[in-house]
Design a protein around this motif. Structure first.
Motif, PDB file in Angstrom:
ATOM      1  N   VAL A  12       0.889  -1.135  -0.060  1.00 28.12           N
ATOM      2  CA  VAL A  12       0.059   0.221   0.017  1.00 28.12           C
ATOM      3  C   VAL A  12       0.832   1.280   0.072  1.00 28.12           C
ATOM      4  O   VAL A  12       0.468   2.227  -0.820  1.00 28.12           O
ATOM      5  CB  VAL A  12      -1.017  -0.060   1.324  1.00 28.12           C
ATOM      6  CG1 VAL A  12      -1.665   1.260   1.311  1.00 28.12           C
ATOM      7  CG2 VAL A  12      -1.786  -1.275   1.072  1.00 28.12           C
ATOM      8  N   ILE A  13       1.984   1.205   0.883  1.00 29.68           N
ATOM      9  CA  ILE A  13       2.729   2.470   0.948  1.00 29.68           C
ATOM     10  C   ILE A  13       3.416   2.552  -0.514  1.00 29.68           C
ATOM     11  O   ILE A  13       3.599   3.628  -1.023  1.00 29.68           O
ATOM     12  CB  ILE A  13       3.931   2.347   1.976  1.00 29.68           C
ATOM     13  CG1 ILE A  13       3.102   2.194   3.334  1.00 29.68           C
ATOM     14  CG2 ILE A  13       4.847   3.301   1.922  1.00 29.68           C
ATOM     15  CD1 ILE A  13       3.762   1.853   4.640  1.00 29.68           C
ATOM     16  N   ASP A  14       4.232   1.431  -0.856  1.00 31.50           N
ATOM     17  CA  ASP A  14       4.791   1.309  -2.453  1.00 31.50           C
ATOM     18  C   ASP A  14       3.633   1.894  -3.393  1.00 31.50           C
ATOM     19  O   ASP A  14       4.465   2.646  -4.097  1.00 31.50           O
ATOM     20  CB  ASP A  14       5.203   0.047  -2.680  1.00 31.50           C
ATOM     21  CG  ASP A  14       6.316  -0.305  -1.698  1.00 31.50           C
ATOM     22  OD1 ASP A  14       7.017   0.582  -1.229  1.00 31.50           O
ATOM     23  OD2 ASP A  14       6.735  -1.514  -1.785  1.00 31.50           O
ATOM     24  N   GLN A  15       2.508   1.574  -3.433  1.00 32.61           N
ATOM     25  CA  GLN A  15       1.496   1.995  -4.381  1.00 32.61           C
ATOM     26  C   GLN A  15       1.604   3.639  -4.136  1.00 32.61           C
ATOM     27  O   GLN A  15       1.453   4.294  -5.284  1.00 32.61           O
ATOM     28  CB  GLN A  15       0.149   1.397  -4.303  1.00 32.61           C
ATOM     29  CG  GLN A  15      -0.950   1.891  -5.229  1.00 32.61           C
ATOM     30  CD  GLN A  15      -0.315   1.491  -6.740  1.00 32.61           C
ATOM     31  OE1 GLN A  15      -0.032   0.373  -6.913  1.00 32.61           O
ATOM     32  NE2 GLN A  15      -0.261   2.461  -7.579  1.00 32.61           N
ATOM     33  N   PHE A  16       1.260   3.981  -3.019  1.00 37.53           N
ATOM     34  CA  PHE A  16       1.182   5.533  -2.759  1.00 37.53           C
ATOM     35  C   PHE A  16       2.156   6.307  -3.164  1.00 37.53           C
ATOM     36  O   PHE A  16       2.207   7.398  -3.994  1.00 37.53           O
ATOM     37  CB  PHE A  16       0.857   5.748  -1.009  1.00 37.53           C
ATOM     38  CG  PHE A  16       0.807   7.166  -0.671  1.00 37.53           C
ATOM     39  CD1 PHE A  16      -0.207   7.844  -0.715  1.00 37.53           C
ATOM     40  CD2 PHE A  16       2.140   7.784  -0.333  1.00 37.53           C
ATOM     41  CE1 PHE A  16      -0.245   9.023  -0.517  1.00 37.53           C
ATOM     42  CE2 PHE A  16       1.949   8.942  -0.041  1.00 37.53           C
ATOM     43  CZ  PHE A  16       0.799   9.760   0.128  1.00 37.53           C
ATOM     44  N   LEU A  17       3.724   5.787  -2.991  1.00 39.63           N
ATOM     45  CA  LEU A  17       4.623   6.471  -3.416  1.00 39.63           C
ATOM     46  C   LEU A  17       4.867   6.447  -5.016  1.00 39.63           C
ATOM     47  O   LEU A  17       5.044   7.474  -5.454  1.00 39.63           O
ATOM     48  CB  LEU A  17       6.119   5.758  -2.714  1.00 39.63           C
ATOM     49  CG  LEU A  17       6.176   6.107  -1.146  1.00 39.63           C
ATOM     50  CD1 LEU A  17       7.352   5.451  -0.631  1.00 39.63           C
ATOM     51  CD2 LEU A  17       6.255   7.729  -0.996  1.00 39.63           C
ATOM     52  N   SER A  18       4.568   5.272  -5.755  1.00 35.78           N
ATOM     53  CA  SER A  18       4.758   5.207  -6.809  1.00 35.78           C
ATOM     54  C   SER A  18       3.784   5.957  -7.661  1.00 35.78           C
ATOM     55  O   SER A  18       4.067   6.616  -8.744  1.00 35.78           O
ATOM     56  CB  SER A  18       4.832   3.631  -7.437  1.00 35.78           C
ATOM     57  OG  SER A  18       3.368   3.220  -7.305  1.00 35.78           O
ATOM     58  N   ASP A  19       2.550   6.364  -7.077  1.00 39.54           N
ATOM     59  CA  ASP A  19       1.700   7.038  -7.572  1.00 39.54           C
ATOM     60  C   ASP A  19       2.187   8.788  -7.523  1.00 39.54           C
ATOM     61  O   ASP A  19       1.520   9.435  -8.350  1.00 39.54           O
ATOM     62  CB  ASP A  19       0.186   6.878  -6.851  1.00 39.54           C
ATOM     63  CG  ASP A  19      -0.505   5.689  -7.346  1.00 39.54           C
ATOM     64  OD1 ASP A  19      -0.221   4.870  -7.982  1.00 39.54           O
ATOM     65  OD2 ASP A  19      -1.330   5.394  -6.597  1.00 39.54           O
ATOM     66  N   ARG A  20       3.017   8.837  -6.893  1.00 37.70           N
ATOM     67  CA  ARG A  20       3.445  10.194  -6.776  1.00 37.70           C
ATOM     68  C   ARG A  20       4.692  10.493  -7.432  1.00 37.70           C
ATOM     69  O   ARG A  20       5.426  11.327  -7.093  1.00 37.70           O
ATOM     70  CB  ARG A  20       3.393  10.826  -5.166  1.00 37.70           C
ATOM     71  CG  ARG A  20       1.748  10.877  -4.555  1.00 37.70           C
ATOM     72  CD  ARG A  20       1.769  10.719  -3.328  1.00 37.70           C
ATOM     73  NE  ARG A  20       0.426  10.978  -2.986  1.00 37.70           N
ATOM     74  CZ  ARG A  20      -0.830  10.016  -3.229  1.00 37.70           C
ATOM     75  NH1 ARG A  20      -0.389   8.886  -3.767  1.00 37.70           N
ATOM     76  NH2 ARG A  20      -1.891  10.211  -2.720  1.00 37.70           N
TER      77      ARG A  20
END
Length: 61
Positions: A12-20
């Motif tokens: 979830v954290i990785d997805q949040f960061l990659s989205d940004r």
């Protein structure tokens, strides 16, 4: 950044960061001829090394 002991929720954290626009790749040793090279400080180590003896860096599991 703090994570749970078993890395639960890291996706979830990785997805949040990659989205940004942040890179979320796991970092490991680089190779320099027949040695391992630390990606943080560039220190060279034998292939049996588990952590950098120069800066203390360890690869992410």
């Amino acid at each position: 950044m703090a994570t749970s002991p078993n890395d639960a929720g890291d996706d979830v954290i990785d997805q949040f960061l990659s989205d940004r626009g942040h890179s979320v790749e796991r970092v490991g040793w680089e190779q320099e001829y027949n040695k391992k090279q630390c990606p943080d400080c560039g220190g060279l180590h034998e292939t049996s090394a588990n952590s950098c003896s120069v800066c203390g860096w360890e690869p992410t599991p």
